[in-house]
Structure formats: structure tokens, C-alpha cells
Design a protein around this motif. Structure first.
Motif, PDB file in Angstrom:
ATOM      1  N   GLY A  73     -11.862  -9.304   3.546  1.00 23.49           N
ATOM      2  CA  GLY A  73     -10.614  -9.416   2.803  1.00 23.49           C
ATOM      3  C   GLY A  73      -9.407  -9.594   3.704  1.00 23.49           C
ATOM      4  O   GLY A  73      -9.420 -10.392   4.642  1.00 23.49           O
ATOM      5  N   THR A  74      -8.370  -8.831   3.447  1.00 23.38           N
ATOM      6  CA  THR A  74      -7.096  -8.990   4.152  1.00 23.38           C
ATOM      7  C   THR A  74      -6.871  -7.915   5.208  1.00 23.38           C
ATOM      8  O   THR A  74      -5.750  -7.710   5.660  1.00 23.38           O
ATOM      9  CB  THR A  74      -5.934  -8.951   3.140  1.00 23.38           C
ATOM     10  N   VAL A  75      -7.940  -7.219   5.609  1.00 24.26           N
ATOM     11  CA  VAL A  75      -7.798  -6.144   6.584  1.00 24.26           C
ATOM     12  C   VAL A  75      -7.647  -6.713   7.992  1.00 24.26           C
ATOM     13  O   VAL A  75      -8.193  -7.771   8.321  1.00 24.26           O
ATOM     14  CB  VAL A  75      -9.012  -5.184   6.543  1.00 24.26           C
ATOM     15  N   LEU A 135       0.590  -2.915   4.704  1.00 25.86           N
ATOM     16  CA  LEU A 135       0.282  -1.499   4.529  1.00 25.86           C
ATOM     17  C   LEU A 135      -0.646  -1.064   5.650  1.00 25.86           C
ATOM     18  O   LEU A 135      -1.204  -1.892   6.371  1.00 25.86           O
ATOM     19  CB  LEU A 135      -0.389  -1.251   3.172  1.00 25.86           C
ATOM     20  N   ILE A 136      -0.817   0.239   5.803  1.00 28.81           N
ATOM     21  CA  ILE A 136      -1.762   0.788   6.778  1.00 28.81           C
ATOM     22  C   ILE A 136      -2.722   1.699   6.030  1.00 28.81           C
ATOM     23  O   ILE A 136      -2.297   2.520   5.214  1.00 28.81           O
ATOM     24  CB  ILE A 136      -1.055   1.576   7.894  1.00 28.81           C
ATOM     25  N   LEU A 137      -4.006   1.541   6.295  1.00 25.69           N
ATOM     26  CA  LEU A 137      -5.052   2.348   5.669  1.00 25.69           C
ATOM     27  C   LEU A 137      -5.747   3.193   6.728  1.00 25.69           C
ATOM     28  O   LEU A 137      -6.083   2.708   7.805  1.00 25.69           O
ATOM     29  CB  LEU A 137      -6.078   1.437   4.986  1.00 25.69           C
ATOM     30  N   TRP A 171      -3.441  -2.915   7.876  1.00 26.49           N
ATOM     31  CA  TRP A 171      -3.991  -2.617   9.195  1.00 26.49           C
ATOM     32  C   TRP A 171      -4.863  -1.365   9.105  1.00 26.49           C
ATOM     33  O   TRP A 171      -4.550  -0.428   8.375  1.00 26.49           O
ATOM     34  CB  TRP A 171      -2.860  -2.377  10.191  1.00 26.49           C
ATOM     35  N   ALA A 172      -5.952  -1.349   9.846  1.00 28.18           N
ATOM     36  CA  ALA A 172      -6.866  -0.214   9.850  1.00 28.18           C
ATOM     37  C   ALA A 172      -7.532  -0.116  11.217  1.00 28.18           C
ATOM     38  O   ALA A 172      -7.469  -1.056  12.023  1.00 28.18           O
ATOM     39  CB  ALA A 172      -7.921  -0.361   8.757  1.00 28.18           C
ATOM     40  N   ASP A 173      -8.173   1.023  11.496  1.00 27.07           N
ATOM     41  CA  ASP A 173      -8.823   1.190  12.793  1.00 27.07           C
ATOM     42  C   ASP A 173     -10.234   0.603  12.775  1.00 27.07           C
ATOM     43  O   ASP A 173     -10.675   0.020  11.783  1.00 27.07           O
ATOM     44  CB  ASP A 173      -8.815   2.656  13.231  1.00 27.07           C
ATOM     45  N   LYS A 174     -10.941   0.776  13.879  1.00 28.96           N
ATOM     46  CA  LYS A 174     -12.260   0.146  14.041  1.00 28.96           C
ATOM     47  C   LYS A 174     -13.290   0.650  13.051  1.00 28.96           C
ATOM     48  O   LYS A 174     -14.316  -0.007  12.836  1.00 28.96           O
ATOM     49  CB  LYS A 174     -12.769   0.371  15.462  1.00 28.96           C
ATOM     50  N   ASP A 175     -13.053   1.803  12.420  1.00 27.14           N
ATOM     51  CA  ASP A 175     -13.996   2.322  11.429  1.00 27.14           C
ATOM     52  C   ASP A 175     -14.107   1.419  10.202  1.00 27.14           C
ATOM     53  O   ASP A 175     -15.042   1.561   9.412  1.00 27.14           O
ATOM     54  CB  ASP A 175     -13.587   3.725  10.987  1.00 27.14           C
TER      55      ASP A 175
END
Length: 217
Positions: free
Chosen positions: A147-149, A63-65, A137-141
Motif C-alpha cells: 500500500g502507501t506505507v 501519518l506515522i504508524l 511512515w512505519a518502522d521495519k516491523d
């Protein structure tokens, strides 16, 4: 990597129960004709919870957050709604996207000054995804989320190794899939510039999410 689409299911028994309750309420108050039937009105109130969305998304590869700012009509004095990142007033809404760029869930609204990582923690998103073992997946913020990020390699571009630069380019391509999901919310004109009470925004986001999921299933 194998992925496939899926929808967020709403229990038919729950929908029937709520529809019956709405019909009784309409009769009790002598409600006149409305454009939406009781069934359609019930469906609009049944936006998926975070647990529902994560459970449905458990078959996805990842997923993407991301967080997005929904602009609001507020004066400069309302500091809690002022986003330093975006240089405007608004509310912070966390968005989850699937590998196809679709929108299975959006969070309640928080003041625009709230950082994305803090918002994700307050909504329980990080814990829910970690417990489900979902990679996202997430950005630098979201550095420090644990966890699994998966976040980009940190540092100035010129100081990164060739491998880190390649990893960041690959990461950016995956994370870009969140943009269609964010655009799904902002496609609705009422969310492009909110002029209502901030206490109503979460309900508007939930209604838009439900309409979107209903029309896409």
C-alpha cells in the motif's frame, strides 16, 4: 509540504442522543449524584473510530504508524501476552500520529505476542490508510505491508549505499514524531502498569484517548 492541525469531530446530535439515554437510564435505576454529568459521561464513550480518524487525517500530508507495548501484571505462564521484542508481558496497541506528533487514534489492545504488522492488519489499519490514499511512515516491523506505507531500506548498515543511508536517516527523523503520541498514552499512570483484567484494557485506552482529544480541542 503543507500541514495544519485539526481535531476529531463528534456529531452533536449523537452526543445529545447518548446524553438523553444516559439521563433516562440514571433515572430508571435511581442513580445517585455522580462527579460527571450525563453529557460528560456520554462524551467519554465517543472515542473516534478508525474510519473517523482516517477521514479527519485525510487533510494531513502524512501519518506515522507504530506499535507500543502497555505493560501488564502477568506471570510468565501467560505466553500470549509475552512480547519477545520487549522482553516483558503486555498488550500491543497500534498508534497513529500526525505530523505534529499528536495522537488522533489508538487501536484496541491485542496480546503482546502479536507482531505489529499482524496487529495492523487485524485492525484494518493498512486497508483504511491505503483506501484513503494516505502516505504513512512505519518502522521495519511493517515490512510487507504494501500500500502507501514507507519503511526503512532493509539490510545491514555497512551494506547500504550512501543514498539508502541518507534515506534511512530522513525516515528516522519523520518516524520519531510518533514518540510524543505514544507518550500521550503512557502519560496516564494507569496505562504504565496495568493490573486489571486484560478484557478491560481496550476500554481504558478508549477513555484515555477521548479525554486527550476532548482536552486538546
Amino acid at each position: 509540504m503543507l500541514v495544519h492541525p485539526s481535531g476529531v469531530d463528534v456529531s452533536s446530535s449523537t452526543l445529545r442522543f447518548l446524553t438523553q439515554q444516559l439521563r433516562r437510564h440514571r433515572r430508571a435505576i435511581g442513580s445517585r449524584w455522580r462527579r460527571l454529568s450525563a453529557g460528560r459521561q456520554a462524551l467519554l464513550t465517543l472515542a473516534p473510530s478508525l474510519a473517523d480518524a482516517v477521514r479527519t487525517a485525510s487533510v494531513k500530508a502524512y501519518l506515522i504508524l507504530d506499535g507500543t507495548l502497555l505493560p501488564i501484571d502477568r506471570i510468565a505462564a501467560d505466553r500470549t501476552f509475552s512480547s519477545g521484542k520487549h522482553k516483558k508481558h503486555g498488550v500491543n496497541v497500534q498508534v497513529i500520529a500526525d505530523p505534529f506528533g499528536r495522537l488522533p487514534w489508538a487501536s484496541p489492545a491485542l496480546p503482546g505476542a502479536v507482531h505489529d504488522l499482524r496487529a495492523a492488519r487485524e485492525h484494518g489499519i493498512l486497508d483504511a490508510l491505503a483506501e484513503a490514499g494516505m502516505r504513512y511512515w512505519a518502522d521495519k516491523d511493517y515490512r510487507g505491508a504494501g500500500g502507501t506505507v514507507r519503511v526503512p531500506c532493509w539490510g545491514r548498515w555497512e551494506n547500504l549505499s550512501a543514498g539508502q543511508k541518507a534515506a534511512n536517516r530522513s525516515h528516522a527523523k519523520i518516524r520519531a514524531l510518533v514518540e510524543p503520541a505514544v507518550a500521550t498514552l503512557k502519560y496516564w499512570r494507569l496505562l504504565r502498569k496495568l493490573r486489571c483484567s486484560t478484557t478491560r484494557i481496550t476500554r481504558l485506552v478508549r477513555a484515555v484517548l477521548t479525554l486527550h482529544l476532548t482536552s486538546s480541542n
